[in-house]
Design a protein around this motif. Structure first.
Motif, PDB file in Angstrom:
ATOM      1  N   VAL A   1       0.869  -1.194   0.000  1.00 17.89           N
ATOM      2  CA  VAL A   1       0.000   0.000   0.000  1.00 17.89           C
ATOM      3  C   VAL A   1       0.895   1.230   0.000  1.00 17.89           C
ATOM      4  O   VAL A   1       1.823   1.322   0.811  1.00 17.89           O
ATOM      5  CB  VAL A   1      -0.914  -0.004   1.246  1.00 17.89           C
ATOM      6  N   PRO A   2       0.636   2.178  -0.918  1.00 15.31           N
ATOM      7  CA  PRO A   2       1.590   3.282  -1.069  1.00 15.31           C
ATOM      8  C   PRO A   2       1.707   4.134   0.187  1.00 15.31           C
ATOM      9  O   PRO A   2       0.740   4.362   0.905  1.00 15.31           O
ATOM     10  CB  PRO A   2       1.006   4.100  -2.221  1.00 15.31           C
TER      11      PRO A   2
ATOM     12  N   GLU B   1       0.764   8.721   4.807  1.00 20.63           N
ATOM     13  CA  GLU B   1       1.238  10.036   5.245  1.00 20.63           C
ATOM     14  C   GLU B   1       0.121  11.058   5.173  1.00 20.63           C
ATOM     15  O   GLU B   1       0.061  11.954   6.009  1.00 20.63           O
ATOM     16  CB  GLU B   1       2.424  10.441   4.380  1.00 20.63           C
ATOM     17  N   ALA B   2      -0.768  10.892   4.195  1.00 20.02           N
ATOM     18  CA  ALA B   2      -1.913  11.802   4.128  1.00 20.02           C
ATOM     19  C   ALA B   2      -2.745  11.665   5.393  1.00 20.02           C
ATOM     20  O   ALA B   2      -3.168  12.664   5.995  1.00 20.02           O
ATOM     21  CB  ALA B   2      -2.753  11.488   2.896  1.00 20.02           C
TER      22      ALA B   2
ATOM     23  N   ILE C   1      -7.116   2.862   6.853  1.00 17.13           N
ATOM     24  CA  ILE C   1      -6.465   3.225   5.587  1.00 17.13           C
ATOM     25  C   ILE C   1      -5.792   2.011   4.965  1.00 17.13           C
ATOM     26  O   ILE C   1      -6.132   1.571   3.870  1.00 17.13           O
ATOM     27  CB  ILE C   1      -5.402   4.339   5.800  1.00 17.13           C
ATOM     28  N   VAL C   2      -4.850   1.422   5.697  1.00 18.70           N
ATOM     29  CA  VAL C   2      -4.030   0.355   5.113  1.00 18.70           C
ATOM     30  C   VAL C   2      -4.860  -0.897   4.866  1.00 18.70           C
ATOM     31  O   VAL C   2      -4.816  -1.487   3.787  1.00 18.70           O
ATOM     32  CB  VAL C   2      -2.832   0.050   6.033  1.00 18.70           C
ATOM     33  N   LEU C   3      -5.636  -1.291   5.871  1.00 19.61           N
ATOM     34  CA  LEU C   3      -6.397  -2.526   5.741  1.00 19.61           C
ATOM     35  C   LEU C   3      -7.423  -2.466   4.610  1.00 19.61           C
ATOM     36  O   LEU C   3      -7.470  -3.374   3.760  1.00 19.61           O
ATOM     37  CB  LEU C   3      -7.052  -2.868   7.089  1.00 19.61           C
TER      38      LEU C   3
ATOM     39  N   VAL D   1      -6.004  -0.006  -7.592  1.00 20.08           N
ATOM     40  CA  VAL D   1      -4.779   0.352  -8.313  1.00 20.08           C
ATOM     41  C   VAL D   1      -4.419   1.794  -8.002  1.00 20.08           C
ATOM     42  O   VAL D   1      -5.239   2.694  -8.122  1.00 20.08           O
ATOM     43  CB  VAL D   1      -4.984   0.177  -9.834  1.00 20.08           C
ATOM     44  N   TYR D   2      -3.207   1.970  -7.519  1.00 13.98           N
ATOM     45  CA  TYR D   2      -2.745   3.321  -7.214  1.00 13.98           C
ATOM     46  C   TYR D   2      -1.642   3.690  -8.174  1.00 13.98           C
ATOM     47  O   TYR D   2      -0.801   2.872  -8.505  1.00 13.98           O
ATOM     48  CB  TYR D   2      -2.205   3.373  -5.774  1.00 13.98           C
TER      49      TYR D   2
END
Lengths: 314, 312
Positions: free
Chosen positions: A192-193, A198-199, A214-216, A312-313
């Motif tokens: 995950v970017p 950080e945002a 966020i990450v999960l 997709v990021y």
């Protein structure tokens, strides 16, 4: 201007013509490599052919209809009902998932979000070593460690614990698939970017909020895919289950009773005295086919989830 | 302009402050279960193998360490007083060698074909999906395949390999093939493409590029993946049991056509017997197996960490 004008015949350097060896080596090697790749395809064809042909052979020899095979509750010949085996398999896989999925996910989150680099450098190889322990070892542990523990826990409460029981199979298979869940999920979560994290931190989120909100969610498809792969592994698990869960095809919801899984049945038939060509012997192929279809279905489902729901990021 | 009360800046401040560390601790605990399990496994097995039943506490390993040598040297015998795993260790080493012989060239070849010579497209996607699915097939299904294909050859007696080392090794080779292919592909992908371009620009053919430049760069990765895959194969019980590793064999195979037994199969045969003596013998076998496997895995991890390509 006085440029040197090339004269009519320039001596071009002579490269040696490629030797015959050099000319043919490429194509020859290419076809050898193609044959290697073909072996993998042939393996799949082989599995499907063996299981398919022998399963047809089984149904012809045993005169069992497909519904009677799938829903029959009596395993022994001449009934050949596979339902108790499916029941045992699902029960062990479900119990193992209850243990492995939460623990695996939490440890994946720890490794990707919380762990300092040096801790991670120690823990990741340790988990890999754990994944390298053969399943027979887990079966042995179920026999000499887990089941006696369960007996010590439950028998004072007046519950009878079979010396082969489903619960100890659930425990050892669960522990066995933890490294699989955690390492596959961790790969996804680490991918995950960073900008997303950080945002969120920039907006004042805590580490807990970043991890769970966020990450999960961002890695959810990969986590789900790893869950399903782990369940598929639990379904196909053999030796731990043979030694832990036993050989009694019970249809019961009591995890302290003995159950028989499909894999245990296959091992029992090969080790038994049934000779080749008898319906009893052929039934191992039919059970193997069922097992193959179940695990293949789970694996394909996992791949679909990964592809369909991937975020997709850029 | 109204002044916002400071409490409103951080709603549920205490809950948020509390939840973070709690969750972190839970995650750490979950991760540590792995380490705990690893130590419990090793401890319990060592205790069962080397401890002396109820007469000595579980940590009384020292005086009984000589037993380990006995497990290695002694041939299988049903009498637990003198039982050992020599036949199984030899059988497993034979299997290891033959499996490597079959699986590594084929697996590396298939991976090179897919990565270096197949253009991305439908063919490559199909083979790739096939390999991914093969990697998820339970090992016992490979055992069934080996039983029908190698041991019995569909009933064609002249092609059947019987319950020989050939049949066992071929079955294990098919089992580890997809794992080796996937690991090799990973290693090939980490070789920078500038290397390929440079070689091709100097006039090397595609095969020469692969042979002289790409493969040598990928060797550490391939080695790691192969060791991990093969060590998994050596620990496998179910497929070898299916293709006929016998339980009680007390001779050592002379060649690949012989009947054999493997270390995990012998362990299984002891473990399923009731009785503490048999279980202590089984634990001794497991100790041998774990020493072999953990050594192999550690070597693989060391190789990988040493030659890791720095990520840019």
């Amino acid at each position: 201007m006085n440029l040197p004008v090339p004269s009519g015949s320039v001596e071009r350097p002579r490269w040696p013509a490629p030797s015959r060896f050099r000319r043919y080596q490429g194509p020859v090697m290419l076809s050898l490599l193609a044959i290697c790749a073909l072996v993998t395809v042939l393996t799949t064809i082989g599995i499907v052919a063996v299981l398919g042909l022998e399963t047809i052979h089984f149904f012809r020899e045993s005169h069992v209809s497909l519904p009677a095979f799938v829903f029959g509750t009596e395993v022994d010949p001449p009934k050949f009902g596979i339902f108790p085996l499916i029941w045992g398999t699902v029960m062990v896989a479900a119990g193992a998932s209850l243990i492995a999925l939460p623990i695996g996910l939490l440890s994946a989150l720890y490794l990707s979000e919380y762990a300092p680099r040096r801790v991670r450098a120690v823990l990741k190889p340790a988990l890999e070593l754990l994944a390298g322990i053969p399943t027979i070892v887990y079966g042995f542990l179920a026999l000499v460690l887990v089941t006696p523990l369960l007996k010590a826990c439950f028998e004072p409460l007046g519950l009878k614990v079979d010396s082969y029981n489903a619960l100890s199979a659930c425990v050892v298979v669960g522990v066995m698939i933890i490294p699989m869940v955690s390492s596959l999920s961790e790969d996804v979560l680490s991918a995950v970017p960073r900008s997303l994290r950080e945002a969120a931190y920039g907006l004042g989120a805590t580490k807990f909020e970043v991890s769970t909100r966020i990450v999960l969610p961002a890695g959810l498809s990969g986590v789900a895919a790893s869950f399903i792969l782990a369940i598929s592994r639990a379904v196909g698990e053999t030796m731990a289950v043979v030694l832990a869960a036993g050989r009694m095809p019970n249809v019961t919801a009591n995890p302290l009773r003995s159950v028989e899984t499909m894999t245990a049945y296959i091992v029992a038939i090969t080790g038994g005295d049934a000779s080749y060509g008898t319906p009893k012997y052929l039934s191992l192929f039919a059970v193997g086919m069922t097992l193959f279809v179940m695990t293949l279905g789970l694996n394909i489902l996992s791949g679909l989830i990964l592809r369909r729901f991937r975020e997709v990021y850029n | 302009m109204s002044v916002v009360e400071s409490d409103n800046y951080e709603p549920e401040r205490r809950a948020r402050r509390l939840a973070g560390p709690l969750f972190g601790a839970a995650c750490l605990l979950a991760t540590l279960t792995g380490v705990v399990v690893l130590s419990v496994v090793l401890g319990a097995v060592a205790a069962a193998a080397l401890g002396h039943g109820s007469q000595h506490p579980w940590y009384a390993i020292g005086p009984n360490a000589w037993k380990l040598g006995r497990f290695l040297v002694s041939l299988t015998q049903k009498f637990s007083e003198d039982a050992g795993f020599r036949a199984g260790v030899y059988g497993s080493l034979w299997l290891l060698a033959l499996t490597v012989l079959f699986a590594v060239p084929t697996g590396v070849g298939a991976a090179v074909f897919l990565e270096e010579f197949t253009p991305p497209g439908r063919l490559r996607r199909a083979i790739q999906m096939n390999i991914a699915n093969l990697a998820g097939v339970p090992s016992i299904v490979y055992g069934i395949l080996g039983l029908a294909l190698f041991v019995r050859a569909f009933g064609f007696e002249s092609f059947a390999l019987g319950r020989s080392l050939w049949a066992g090794a071929l079955t294990l080779a098919l089992l580890v093939l997809p794992v080796i292919v996937l690991a090799t592909q990973e290693a090939l992908r980490s070789v920078p493409s500038s290397l390929r371009h440079a070689a091709l620009a100097l006039g090397a053919s595609r095969w020469e590029t692969v042979r002289d430049h790409v493969l040598p760069m990928a060797v550490p990765g391939i080695l790691t993946g192969t060791i991990l895959a093969v060590s998994r194969a050596i620990g496998e019980t179910a497929p070898v049991l299916m293709v006929g590793a016998a339980g009680s064999i007390d001779w050592i195979p002379n060649g690949p056509g012989d009947r054999y037994t493997a270390l995990p199969v012998e362990i299984y045969n002891y473990a399923k017997e009731p009785g503490v003596e048999f279980q202590s013998v089984a634990a001794g076998g497991i100790l041998l197996l774990l020493v072999i496997l953990l050594t192999m895995n550690s070597i693989a991890i060391v190789i990988r960490n040493k030659y890791r390509v720095p990520t840019r």
